[in-house]
Design a protein around this motif. Structure first.
Motif, PDB file in Angstrom:
ATOM      1  N   LEU A  59      -4.679   3.569  14.021  1.00  0.00           N
ATOM      2  CA  LEU A  59      -5.353   3.874  15.286  1.00  0.00           C
ATOM      3  C   LEU A  59      -6.792   4.316  15.008  1.00  0.00           C
ATOM      4  O   LEU A  59      -7.133   4.711  13.898  1.00  0.00           O
ATOM      5  CB  LEU A  59      -4.591   4.959  16.045  1.00  0.00           C
ATOM      6  CG  LEU A  59      -3.151   4.603  16.417  1.00  0.00           C
ATOM      7  CD1 LEU A  59      -2.483   5.757  17.150  1.00  0.00           C
ATOM      8  CD2 LEU A  59      -3.093   3.337  17.254  1.00  0.00           C
ATOM      9  N   THR A  60      -7.623   4.250  16.043  1.00  0.00           N
ATOM     10  CA  THR A  60      -9.047   4.543  15.908  1.00  0.00           C
ATOM     11  C   THR A  60      -9.423   5.827  16.651  1.00  0.00           C
ATOM     12  O   THR A  60      -8.655   6.337  17.471  1.00  0.00           O
ATOM     13  CB  THR A  60      -9.883   3.393  16.485  1.00  0.00           C
ATOM     14  OG1 THR A  60      -9.649   3.336  17.908  1.00  0.00           O
ATOM     15  CG2 THR A  60      -9.518   2.054  15.852  1.00  0.00           C
ATOM     16  N   GLU A  61     -10.624   6.303  16.377  1.00  0.00           N
ATOM     17  CA  GLU A  61     -11.140   7.472  17.101  1.00  0.00           C
ATOM     18  C   GLU A  61     -11.192   7.193  18.601  1.00  0.00           C
ATOM     19  O   GLU A  61     -10.942   8.075  19.418  1.00  0.00           O
ATOM     20  CB  GLU A  61     -12.514   7.875  16.572  1.00  0.00           C
ATOM     21  CG  GLU A  61     -12.494   8.435  15.166  1.00  0.00           C
ATOM     22  CD  GLU A  61     -11.634   9.685  15.016  1.00  0.00           C
ATOM     23  OE1 GLU A  61     -11.676  10.571  15.897  1.00  0.00           O
ATOM     24  OE2 GLU A  61     -10.912   9.770  14.007  1.00  0.00           O
ATOM     25  N   SER A  62     -11.505   5.964  18.959  1.00  0.00           N
ATOM     26  CA  SER A  62     -11.523   5.571  20.369  1.00  0.00           C
ATOM     27  C   SER A  62     -10.135   5.718  20.987  1.00  0.00           C
ATOM     28  O   SER A  62      -9.997   6.172  22.128  1.00  0.00           O
ATOM     29  CB  SER A  62     -12.024   4.132  20.501  1.00  0.00           C
ATOM     30  OG  SER A  62     -11.946   3.699  21.828  1.00  0.00           O
ATOM     31  N   ASP A  63      -9.107   5.328  20.231  1.00  0.00           N
ATOM     32  CA  ASP A  63      -7.730   5.511  20.705  1.00  0.00           C
ATOM     33  C   ASP A  63      -7.435   6.987  20.931  1.00  0.00           C
ATOM     34  O   ASP A  63      -6.862   7.362  21.961  1.00  0.00           O
ATOM     35  CB  ASP A  63      -6.722   4.953  19.690  1.00  0.00           C
ATOM     36  CG  ASP A  63      -6.772   3.450  19.537  1.00  0.00           C
ATOM     37  OD1 ASP A  63      -7.062   2.752  20.537  1.00  0.00           O
ATOM     38  OD2 ASP A  63      -6.510   2.965  18.417  1.00  0.00           O
ATOM     39  N   PHE A  64      -7.847   7.837  19.994  1.00  0.00           N
ATOM     40  CA  PHE A  64      -7.601   9.273  20.114  1.00  0.00           C
ATOM     41  C   PHE A  64      -8.316   9.852  21.334  1.00  0.00           C
ATOM     42  O   PHE A  64      -7.758  10.665  22.069  1.00  0.00           O
ATOM     43  CB  PHE A  64      -8.056  10.024  18.862  1.00  0.00           C
ATOM     44  CG  PHE A  64      -7.391   9.571  17.589  1.00  0.00           C
ATOM     45  CD1 PHE A  64      -6.077   9.140  17.567  1.00  0.00           C
ATOM     46  CD2 PHE A  64      -8.089   9.582  16.408  1.00  0.00           C
ATOM     47  CE1 PHE A  64      -5.467   8.730  16.392  1.00  0.00           C
ATOM     48  CE2 PHE A  64      -7.498   9.181  15.217  1.00  0.00           C
ATOM     49  CZ  PHE A  64      -6.183   8.754  15.210  1.00  0.00           C
ATOM     50  N   ASP A  65      -9.582   9.425  21.528  1.00  0.00           N
ATOM     51  CA  ASP A  65     -10.351   9.922  22.671  1.00  0.00           C
ATOM     52  C   ASP A  65      -9.678   9.548  23.987  1.00  0.00           C
ATOM     53  O   ASP A  65      -9.605  10.371  24.912  1.00  0.00           O
ATOM     54  CB  ASP A  65     -11.773   9.363  22.641  1.00  0.00           C
ATOM     55  CG  ASP A  65     -12.596   9.916  21.484  1.00  0.00           C
ATOM     56  OD1 ASP A  65     -12.197  10.943  20.891  1.00  0.00           O
ATOM     57  OD2 ASP A  65     -13.635   9.303  21.154  1.00  0.00           O
ATOM     58  N   GLU A  66      -9.183   8.319  24.068  1.00  0.00           N
ATOM     59  CA  GLU A  66      -8.514   7.869  25.295  1.00  0.00           C
ATOM     60  C   GLU A  66      -7.234   8.664  25.542  1.00  0.00           C
ATOM     61  O   GLU A  66      -6.967   9.084  26.676  1.00  0.00           O
ATOM     62  CB  GLU A  66      -8.200   6.374  25.198  1.00  0.00           C
ATOM     63  CG  GLU A  66      -7.648   5.801  26.482  1.00  0.00           C
ATOM     64  CD  GLU A  66      -7.487   4.299  26.415  1.00  0.00           C
ATOM     65  OE1 GLU A  66      -6.566   3.799  27.078  1.00  0.00           O
ATOM     66  OE2 GLU A  66      -8.276   3.627  25.712  1.00  0.00           O
ATOM     67  N   ILE A  67      -6.470   8.876  24.508  1.00  0.00           N
ATOM     68  CA  ILE A  67      -5.234   9.656  24.651  1.00  0.00           C
ATOM     69  C   ILE A  67      -5.559  11.073  25.116  1.00  0.00           C
ATOM     70  O   ILE A  67      -4.938  11.591  26.047  1.00  0.00           O
ATOM     71  CB  ILE A  67      -4.450   9.688  23.318  1.00  0.00           C
ATOM     72  CG1 ILE A  67      -3.886   8.300  23.000  1.00  0.00           C
ATOM     73  CG2 ILE A  67      -3.319  10.717  23.383  1.00  0.00           C
ATOM     74  CD1 ILE A  67      -3.351   8.168  21.586  1.00  0.00           C
ATOM     75  N   GLN A  68      -6.554  11.702  24.495  1.00  0.00           N
ATOM     76  CA  GLN A  68      -6.903  13.070  24.869  1.00  0.00           C
ATOM     77  C   GLN A  68      -7.496  13.148  26.269  1.00  0.00           C
ATOM     78  O   GLN A  68      -7.377  14.180  26.930  1.00  0.00           O
ATOM     79  CB  GLN A  68      -7.859  13.668  23.840  1.00  0.00           C
ATOM     80  CG  GLN A  68      -7.153  13.994  22.540  1.00  0.00           C
ATOM     81  CD  GLN A  68      -8.064  14.706  21.570  1.00  0.00           C
ATOM     82  OE1 GLN A  68      -9.034  14.132  21.084  1.00  0.00           O
ATOM     83  NE2 GLN A  68      -7.743  15.953  21.278  1.00  0.00           N
TER      84      GLN A  68
END
Length: 123
Positions: A59-68
């Motif tokens: 997963l990417t930082e973009s994925d993490f940002d979207e989840i958060q």
């Protein structure tokens, strides 16, 4: 049914234990089956572990940002990270892959991998 990591041919884990039905994953964490490996892994991950596990799973930082952005509680964020991995990885999202990622030096959660192996891999 899925083969367990390092298993002989006769050792398998039932697919329903690994991936709950889609309807169980809709909504909040409390409505899903807490006995599934994804749920149990999410519950055991620490506040600092989920991102390193997610990176190891691809997963990417973009994925993490979207989840958060979409979820507020850390408990739900950890579960959603694993569900996103499952969705993105498709057939490669196996119990073996999750356990290998947990054991990765960058994650360092062999304890969770061992727990999942003991609970879901039939001996």
């Amino acid at each position: 049914r899925l083969p367990c990591p390092n298993a002989q041919d006769q050792e398998v884990v039932d697919i329903e234990l690994v991936y709950p039905p889609a309807e169980a994953l809709e909504g909040v964490l409390l409505h899903a089956d807490p006995r599934t490996p994804l749920m149990e892994a999410a519950q055991r991950l620490g506040a600092d572990d989920w991102r390193s596990l997610g990176r190891t799973l691809g997963l990417t930082e973009s994925d993490f940002d979207e989840i958060q952005h979409d979820y507020r509680s850390l408990r739900e964020i950890k579960l959603q990270m694993l569900l996103l991995w499952k969705q993105q990885a498709g057939e490669a999202a196996t119990l073996h892959a999750l356990m290998a990622a947990l054991k990765d030096d960058g994650v360092g959660r062999k304890d969770i991998a061992d727990f999942l192996a003991a609970k879901y891999c039939f001996r």
